[in-house]
Design a protein around this motif. Structure first.
Motif, short mmCIF file in Angstrom:
data_model
loop_
_atom_site.label_atom_id
_atom_site.label_comp_id
_atom_site.label_asym_id
_atom_site.label_seq_id
_atom_site.Cartn_x
_atom_site.Cartn_y
_atom_site.Cartn_z
N LEU A 254 -7.55 1.11 -4.40
CA LEU A 254 -7.92 0.91 -3.00
C LEU A 254 -7.51 -0.48 -2.51
N VAL A 255 -7.82 -1.50 -3.30
CA VAL A 255 -7.50 -2.87 -2.91
C VAL A 255 -5.99 -3.07 -2.80
N ALA A 256 -5.23 -2.42 -3.68
CA ALA A 256 -3.77 -2.55 -3.66
C ALA A 256 -3.12 -1.68 -2.59
N GLY A 257 -3.92 -0.83 -1.92
CA GLY A 257 -3.38 0.03 -0.88
C GLY A 257 -2.69 1.26 -1.40
N ARG A 258 -2.97 1.66 -2.64
CA ARG A 258 -2.32 2.83 -3.22
C ARG A 258 -3.21 4.08 -3.17
N ALA A 259 -4.35 3.98 -2.52
CA ALA A 259 -5.25 5.12 -2.37
C ALA A 259 -5.80 5.13 -0.94
N VAL A 260 -6.04 6.33 -0.43
CA VAL A 260 -6.50 6.52 0.94
C VAL A 260 -7.90 7.12 0.94
N PRO A 261 -8.91 6.43 1.47
CA PRO A 261 -10.24 7.03 1.60
C PRO A 261 -10.24 8.13 2.65
N PHE A 262 -10.90 9.24 2.34
CA PHE A 262 -11.02 10.39 3.25
C PHE A 262 -12.50 10.71 3.33
N LEU A 263 -13.13 10.40 4.47
CA LEU A 263 -14.58 10.44 4.60
C LEU A 263 -15.06 11.66 5.35
N GLY A 264 -16.02 12.38 4.75
CA GLY A 264 -16.65 13.53 5.38
C GLY A 264 -18.06 13.22 5.82
N ALA A 265 -18.76 14.25 6.26
CA ALA A 265 -20.07 14.07 6.90
C ALA A 265 -21.07 13.32 6.03
N ALA A 266 -21.14 13.66 4.74
CA ALA A 266 -22.15 13.03 3.88
C ALA A 266 -21.92 11.54 3.73
N ALA A 267 -20.70 11.07 3.95
CA ALA A 267 -20.42 9.64 3.83
C ALA A 267 -21.14 8.84 4.91
N SER A 268 -21.52 9.48 6.01
CA SER A 268 -22.19 8.77 7.10
C SER A 268 -23.67 8.54 6.86
N TYR A 269 -24.25 9.28 5.91
CA TYR A 269 -25.69 9.09 5.69
C TYR A 269 -26.06 8.88 4.23
N PRO B 111 -0.54 12.89 12.44
CA PRO B 111 0.76 12.36 12.87
C PRO B 111 1.66 12.11 11.66
N SER B 112 2.95 12.25 11.87
CA SER B 112 3.89 12.15 10.76
C SER B 112 3.78 10.82 10.02
N ALA B 113 3.49 9.74 10.76
CA ALA B 113 3.38 8.43 10.11
C ALA B 113 2.22 8.41 9.13
N ILE B 114 1.08 9.00 9.51
CA ILE B 114 -0.08 9.02 8.62
C ILE B 114 0.13 10.00 7.48
N ALA B 115 0.74 11.16 7.77
CA ALA B 115 1.05 12.12 6.71
C ALA B 115 1.98 11.50 5.67
N THR B 116 3.00 10.79 6.13
CA THR B 116 3.93 10.13 5.21
C THR B 116 3.22 9.06 4.40
N HIS B 117 2.32 8.32 5.04
CA HIS B 117 1.55 7.29 4.34
C HIS B 117 0.73 7.91 3.21
N LEU C 222 1.29 10.74 1.63
CA LEU C 222 2.18 11.23 0.58
C LEU C 222 2.76 10.08 -0.23
N ASP C 223 3.04 8.96 0.44
CA ASP C 223 3.58 7.79 -0.29
C ASP C 223 2.53 7.22 -1.24
N GLN D 265 2.94 20.93 1.74
CA GLN D 265 4.18 21.53 2.23
C GLN D 265 5.17 20.49 2.72
N ARG D 266 4.67 19.30 3.09
CA ARG D 266 5.56 18.26 3.62
C ARG D 266 6.20 17.42 2.52
N GLN D 267 5.82 17.65 1.28
CA GLN D 267 6.41 16.88 0.20
C GLN D 267 7.90 17.20 0.11
N PRO D 268 8.77 16.19 0.02
CA PRO D 268 10.20 16.44 0.03
C PRO D 268 10.70 17.17 -1.22
#
Length: 312
Positions: free
Chosen positions: A17-32, A225-231, A233-234, A259-262
């Protein structure tokens, strides 16, 4: 594989996470998660939110256990309007939360300093503004990107930088992540509420009809958006907090990203935290190369926050 019997690799997850190689994806339970039930800042889950609608609009002929999407669809078509539901949610997720501290998961995200050369992207399907609040308290710059899938709009995104007066409309193809380097970029996949967004702006995905339109937009590759999807996947690693694979639109999103993986390649394991996972749900996560830890989300957040402090 659902992991039972040993702790998550907090050091590895924090480092990614600190190195920017992982993306947090937060759902409902993360808010409480980690917020006591008797505290005003504790936000409702789906079932409690459905009950809130029933209390406000009354006269619901179904069962109180009906899913939020069905309850909201009934009130939109038979009693009130989508705008009425949106205004009700605005009170719950924005107005009633003013002046209250953010939840621990939001504080965890705010503890991560974005890399100078790119943004730190956080994706959420939550409507609240806790992430923004936590980032402001931590003194971090951020940008909010709200997905707008309403059929009458001529754009797909609403974008506001911290300190900005309001949102500007943008097409997804025009979103360039390099423009937000050194900041935290919050992508609100299902719409939401926050500072600078007028109370007449309706971006919320909540009814059955909303989800149908949302999935249609996934089909045409306009979400995310394609920029976020690419991010994503990267970076290739995702940290799922507060999600269930019973959330079928989440499975569609992950399928679309796949499906967007090259080209086929070995994907490093992502991570998720869930309590009491069924065999069926476990198979869904396994299929998507997600190592799932069967534990309390609040405990995980506390331990990971400590590990992030050490990694930073």
């Amino acid at each position: 594989m659902t992991t039972v019997g040993h702790a998550p690799p907090y050091g590895l997850i924090a480092g990614e996470l600190v190195a920017g190689r992982a993306v947090p994806f937060l759902g409902a339970a993360a808010s409480y998660a980690g917020v006591p039930e008797d505290e005003p800042r504790r936000l409702p889950g789906g079932q409690m939110l459905a009950q809130r609608l029933i209390d406000v609009f009354e006269g619901y002929p179904g069962e109180v256990s009906d899913p939020l999407t069905q309850v909201a669809q009934y009130y939109e078509e038979c009693v009130a309007s989508h705008g009425d539901i949106c205004r009700c949610f605005r009170r719950v997720f924005y107005e009633e939360q003013q002046g209250l501290p953010p939840a621990p998961t939001a504080e965890l995200v705010a503890a991560i300093e974005p890399p100078a050369e790119r943004p730190f992207v956080v994706i959420t399907t939550n409507y609240d503004c806790q992430l923004e609040k936590a980032l402001e308290l931590a003194g971090r710059r951020y940008t909010v990107v709200i997905q707008d899938t309403m059929p009458w709009t001529t754009h797909t995104l609403l974008v506001r930088k911290s300190g900005g007066a309001g949102f500007r409309a943008m097409q997804g193809k025009d979103l360039v992540l390099d423009d937000y380097a050194g900041t935290t970029l919050i992508y609100k996949l299902h719409g939401g509420f926050c500072e600078g967004l007028g109370d007449d702006v309706d971006t919320v995905v909540v009814t059955e009809g909303d989800y149908i339109r949302f999935v249609a937009s996934l089909t045409y590759n306009t979400v995310p958006p394609s920029a976020i999807a690419t991010h994503i996947l990267d970076k290739r690693r995702i940290l799922f907090l507060g999600y269930s694979m019973a959330d079928w639109n989440m499975r569609v999103i992950l399928y679309q990203l796949g499906q967007r993986q090259p080209r086929p390649y070995d994907v490093p394991r992502s991570w998720g935290v869930r309590r009491s996972v069924s065999v069926v749900e476990q198979r869904f996560w396994d299929k998507r190369d997600v190592e799932l830890f069967d534990m309390d989300l609040a405990e995980f957040v506390v331990n990971l926050h400590e590990a992030i402090g050490a990694a930073a």
